[in-house]
Write a protein that holds these residues in place. Structure first.
Motif, PDB file in Angstrom:
ATOM      1  N   SER A 233       0.841  -1.424  -0.052  1.00  0.00           N
ATOM      2  CA  SER A 233      -0.222  -0.052   0.074  1.00  0.00           C
ATOM      3  C   SER A 233       1.003   1.311  -0.007  1.00  0.00           C
ATOM      4  O   SER A 233       1.116   1.965   0.940  1.00  0.00           O
ATOM      5  CB  SER A 233      -0.999   0.247   1.270  1.00  0.00           C
ATOM      6  OG  SER A 233      -1.503  -1.079   1.349  1.00  0.00           O
ATOM      7  N   THR A 235       2.457   4.960  -0.559  1.00  0.00           N
ATOM      8  CA  THR A 235       1.870   6.445  -0.703  1.00  0.00           C
ATOM      9  C   THR A 235       1.912   7.003  -1.914  1.00  0.00           C
ATOM     10  O   THR A 235       2.614   6.600  -2.834  1.00  0.00           O
ATOM     11  CB  THR A 235       2.539   7.237   0.416  1.00  0.00           C
ATOM     12  OG1 THR A 235       3.846   7.546   0.025  1.00  0.00           O
ATOM     13  CG2 THR A 235       2.708   6.651   1.777  1.00  0.00           C
ATOM     14  N   GLY A 236       1.149   8.010  -2.179  1.00  0.00           N
ATOM     15  CA  GLY A 236       1.212   8.889  -3.510  1.00  0.00           C
ATOM     16  C   GLY A 236       2.589   9.225  -3.834  1.00  0.00           C
ATOM     17  O   GLY A 236       3.146   9.041  -5.078  1.00  0.00           O
ATOM     18  N   LYS A 237       3.385   9.792  -2.665  1.00  0.00           N
ATOM     19  CA  LYS A 237       4.924   9.957  -3.036  1.00  0.00           C
ATOM     20  C   LYS A 237       5.650   9.011  -3.201  1.00  0.00           C
ATOM     21  O   LYS A 237       6.558   9.245  -4.297  1.00  0.00           O
ATOM     22  CB  LYS A 237       5.203  10.776  -1.841  1.00  0.00           C
ATOM     23  CG  LYS A 237       4.726  12.226  -1.686  1.00  0.00           C
ATOM     24  CD  LYS A 237       5.617  12.931  -0.198  1.00  0.00           C
ATOM     25  CE  LYS A 237       5.006  14.129  -0.022  1.00  0.00           C
ATOM     26  NZ  LYS A 237       5.428  14.825   1.373  1.00  0.00           N
ATOM     27  N   THR A 239       4.721   6.227  -4.622  1.00  0.00           N
ATOM     28  CA  THR A 239       4.387   5.669  -6.167  1.00  0.00           C
ATOM     29  C   THR A 239       5.121   6.661  -7.295  1.00  0.00           C
ATOM     30  O   THR A 239       5.702   6.186  -8.077  1.00  0.00           O
ATOM     31  CB  THR A 239       2.863   5.790  -6.303  1.00  0.00           C
ATOM     32  OG1 THR A 239       2.493   4.896  -5.391  1.00  0.00           O
ATOM     33  CG2 THR A 239       2.682   5.198  -7.795  1.00  0.00           C
ATOM     34  N   LYS A 240       5.099   7.863  -6.987  1.00  0.00           N
ATOM     35  CA  LYS A 240       5.809   8.776  -7.893  1.00  0.00           C
ATOM     36  C   LYS A 240       7.258   8.851  -7.880  1.00  0.00           C
ATOM     37  O   LYS A 240       7.733   8.765  -9.016  1.00  0.00           O
ATOM     38  CB  LYS A 240       5.270  10.241  -7.607  1.00  0.00           C
ATOM     39  CG  LYS A 240       5.935  11.648  -8.317  1.00  0.00           C
ATOM     40  CD  LYS A 240       5.189  12.761  -8.018  1.00  0.00           C
ATOM     41  CE  LYS A 240       5.970  14.011  -8.663  1.00  0.00           C
ATOM     42  NZ  LYS A 240       5.354  15.400  -8.227  1.00  0.00           N
ATOM     43  N   LYS A 243       8.199   5.555  -9.804  1.00  0.00           N
ATOM     44  CA  LYS A 243       7.972   5.578 -11.149  1.00  0.00           C
ATOM     45  C   LYS A 243       9.313   6.359 -11.803  1.00  0.00           C
ATOM     46  O   LYS A 243       9.906   6.021 -12.734  1.00  0.00           O
ATOM     47  CB  LYS A 243       6.741   6.513 -11.512  1.00  0.00           C
ATOM     48  CG  LYS A 243       6.589   6.541 -12.968  1.00  0.00           C
ATOM     49  CD  LYS A 243       5.237   7.097 -13.331  1.00  0.00           C
ATOM     50  CE  LYS A 243       4.866   7.031 -14.901  1.00  0.00           C
ATOM     51  NZ  LYS A 243       3.501   7.444 -15.034  1.00  0.00           N
ATOM     52  N   THR A 250       5.531  -2.187  -6.392  1.00  0.00           N
ATOM     53  CA  THR A 250       4.141  -3.024  -6.248  1.00  0.00           C
ATOM     54  C   THR A 250       4.308  -4.221  -5.558  1.00  0.00           C
ATOM     55  O   THR A 250       5.416  -4.827  -5.648  1.00  0.00           O
ATOM     56  CB  THR A 250       3.461  -3.075  -7.547  1.00  0.00           C
ATOM     57  OG1 THR A 250       4.532  -3.845  -8.395  1.00  0.00           O
ATOM     58  CG2 THR A 250       3.445  -1.865  -8.218  1.00  0.00           C
ATOM     59  N   GLU A 279      11.621   7.856   1.909  1.00  0.00           N
ATOM     60  CA  GLU A 279      10.590   8.616   1.158  1.00  0.00           C
ATOM     61  C   GLU A 279       9.517   7.228   0.536  1.00  0.00           C
ATOM     62  O   GLU A 279       8.440   7.394   0.449  1.00  0.00           O
ATOM     63  CB  GLU A 279      10.907   9.326   0.226  1.00  0.00           C
ATOM     64  CG  GLU A 279       9.615  10.175  -0.464  1.00  0.00           C
ATOM     65  CD  GLU A 279      10.152  11.514  -1.415  1.00  0.00           C
ATOM     66  OE1 GLU A 279       9.245  11.596  -2.215  1.00  0.00           O
ATOM     67  OE2 GLU A 279      11.315  11.574  -1.411  1.00  0.00           O
TER      68      GLU A 279
END
Length: 502
Positions: A233, A235-237, A239-240, A243, A250, A279
């Motif tokens: 799970s 966080t948005g940070k 995942t960014k 990438k 994942t 992070e």
């Protein structure tokens, strides 16, 4: 009932038991006689009899305890009689090579069966768990809990139990953790690692590294879980950033690479930057664990993983050190003696059962005789209580159900009950100054009515044995004396009184 009649009944009660008890006594007497000739004296013969009696008692006790524990197992396994006997034999055979008692192993097998491994499969797991417990100075139940937790998490068969045990022992060997600690904690991490596709070897290597670096067992499993949870799970940070760095951050990426491969990729693409790793992971517990695993480019983690992949025989190696100890050998010796005792006890249990049944049947007959003899007295005592405003529960005088004790004191108990009634009845006779006929059949019947000495009212009584109230009225001792008589009688025959039975 007159005192002499009660005494006669006591004698008859003893005589009723003299047959079976006499046979036992005769047999033991013959043994004593033979032993005294063989050993040169009565004292020696008596000692042999005592020793044999103690041995037989020990055998029956051990066999009964083992049988109870195994029947608990079979309440889950539901094995056929033949398979059940095979299970019992397997357990006893294990006690001859491992320092785990038959009862301990049976209880461990119950836990294993409860975990879904019953019958022959359960025995396979028990062998691994018992060996692990013996090597790791743990209880069989503890090792069984750890091994079955891993088996169930990864959907392994019972055939994998020994491999699981070896991997766990390699963790103990390489890390700073005891086997009981590992067994109690491993299920907390495999519950998440298995569905995420992280191998048991990866988990084991991670635990070895973390505990070697000063993290206790509980926190080590917590930190591993936190790392996997962060990937599951993100966080948005996270995942960014992942990438941007080209990291497959994942559950699929974790499953594809494994924990070791995933951490290696993480270290490589972040350049080992603690800020970027923090992070990505977010959770403080995950960060602490990841920093340890990533230290020196994951060098320790890689080394431990190689060892975990080649852990076969780790349990046997640990066990070989324990086998050298005196306590280990003494327990094996004790187990072999117990195995013989259990085998002997299993032969004796049916005999004891038949004897107990015979005693129970005899006791039921004695109970009927007691009811017949004392029934009229109970009824009249109850009526007297009603007349005097007393509450007396005649059900408390249910001799057989209330006073029957185990076999060792059954005859003595019955005798005590009769003697207590004798005392109580004699007390009533003494206080009233009466002498009743010894034959119940010839007792005078009561009038249809009588006078309550307290109220002066005429009370209907019906026909029956001469009520105590009539006796009291006849000698003109008054209501106070009636209370004394009844109270004295009750004290004599109830648990709270003098001579009452508990």
């Amino acid at each position: 009932m007159a005192a002499n009649q009660t005494a006669n009944f006591v004698v008859k009660a003893k005589d009723s038991a003299s047959g079976p008890l006499g046979k036992i006594g005769g047999a033991m007497g013959k043994l004593a006689k033979t032993s005294s000739v063989a050993f040169g004296g009565i004292a020696a013969g008596t000692a042999v009899v005592a020793a044999v009696t103690a041995a037989l008692t020990y055998a029956v006790t051990k066999a009964a305890a083992f049988e109870t524990a195994m029947l608990n197992v079979n309440s889950i396994a539901k094995a056929t009689p033949e398979a059940f006997e095979e299970m019992k034999d397997e357990v006893l055979d294990l006690t001859k090579t491992l320092p785990q008692s038959a009862e301990t192993l049976a209880k461990g097998l119950y836990d294993i069966s409860s975990s879904g491994f019953a019958g022959a499969e359960g025995i396979k797991v028990l062998r691994a768990a018992a060996k692990a417990a013996s090597a790791g100075l743990a209880q069989t139940s503890e090792s069984a809990a750890g091994i079955t937790a891993v088996l169930n998490a990864y959907s392994y068969s019972a055939d994998e139990a020994q491999r699981v045990s070896d991997i766990l022992f390699k963790v103990v060997d390489r890390g700073v953790i005891t086997f009981p600690e590992l067994a109690s904690e491993i299920g907390k991490v495999t519950a998440l690692s298995a569905p995420l596709g992280v191998s048991l070897e990866d988990v084991a290597a991670g635990l070895a590294v973390l505990t070697k670096n000063g993290i206790d067992a509980e926190n080590a499993t917590t930190q591993l879980n936190a790392i996997m949870q962060a990937v599951l799970s993100p966080t948005g940070k996270a995942t960014k950033l992942a990438k941007q760095l080209g990291i497959n951050f994942t559950a699929t990426g974790l499953k594809t690479k494994g924990l070791n491969g995933f951490m290696a990729d993480l270290i490589k693409k972040t350049g080992g930057s603690t800020e970027k790793i923090a992070e990505l992971l977010g959770d403080a517990r995950a960060i602490r664990g990841a920093f340890v695993l990533a230290k020196n480019g994951g060098e320790q983690f890689n080394a431990e993983l190689a060892l975990m992949s080649n852990a076969a025989g780790a349990t046997d190696t640990a066990l070989s050190y324990q086998e050298q100890g005196l306590n280990y050998q003494l327990q094996i010796m004790q187990n072999k003696v117990d195995a013989i005792a259990i085998g002997m006890g299993e032969v004796l249990i049916p005999i004891v059962g038949n004897f107990l049944q015979a005693v129970e049947n005899a006791g039921a007959g004695m109970g009927r005789v007691l009811d017949q003899k004392f029934g009229p007295f109970q009824e009249q005592l109850a009526k007297t209580g009603d007349l005097l405003g007393l509450s007396f529960d005649v059900n408390q005088m249910d001799f057989w159900d209330t006073f029957f004790k185990p076999l060792s004191n059954a005859i003595e108990t019955a005798t005590n009950v009769l003697e207590l009634f004798n005392l109580a009845y004699e007390e009533m006779l003494r206080l009233t100054g009466q002498t009743f006929p010894s034959d119940f059949a010839n007792l005078p019947t009561a009038p249809r009515t009588t006078v309550d000495p307290r109220t002066g009212m005429t009370v209907a009584t019906g026909a029956g044995i001469l009520p105590p109230t009539t006796v009291v009225t006849t000698v003109n001792i008054g209501t106070a004396k009636v209370d004394t008589v009844v109270s004295a009688a009750i004290r004599r025959i109830t648990p709270g009184g003098r001579g009452g039975l508990e």
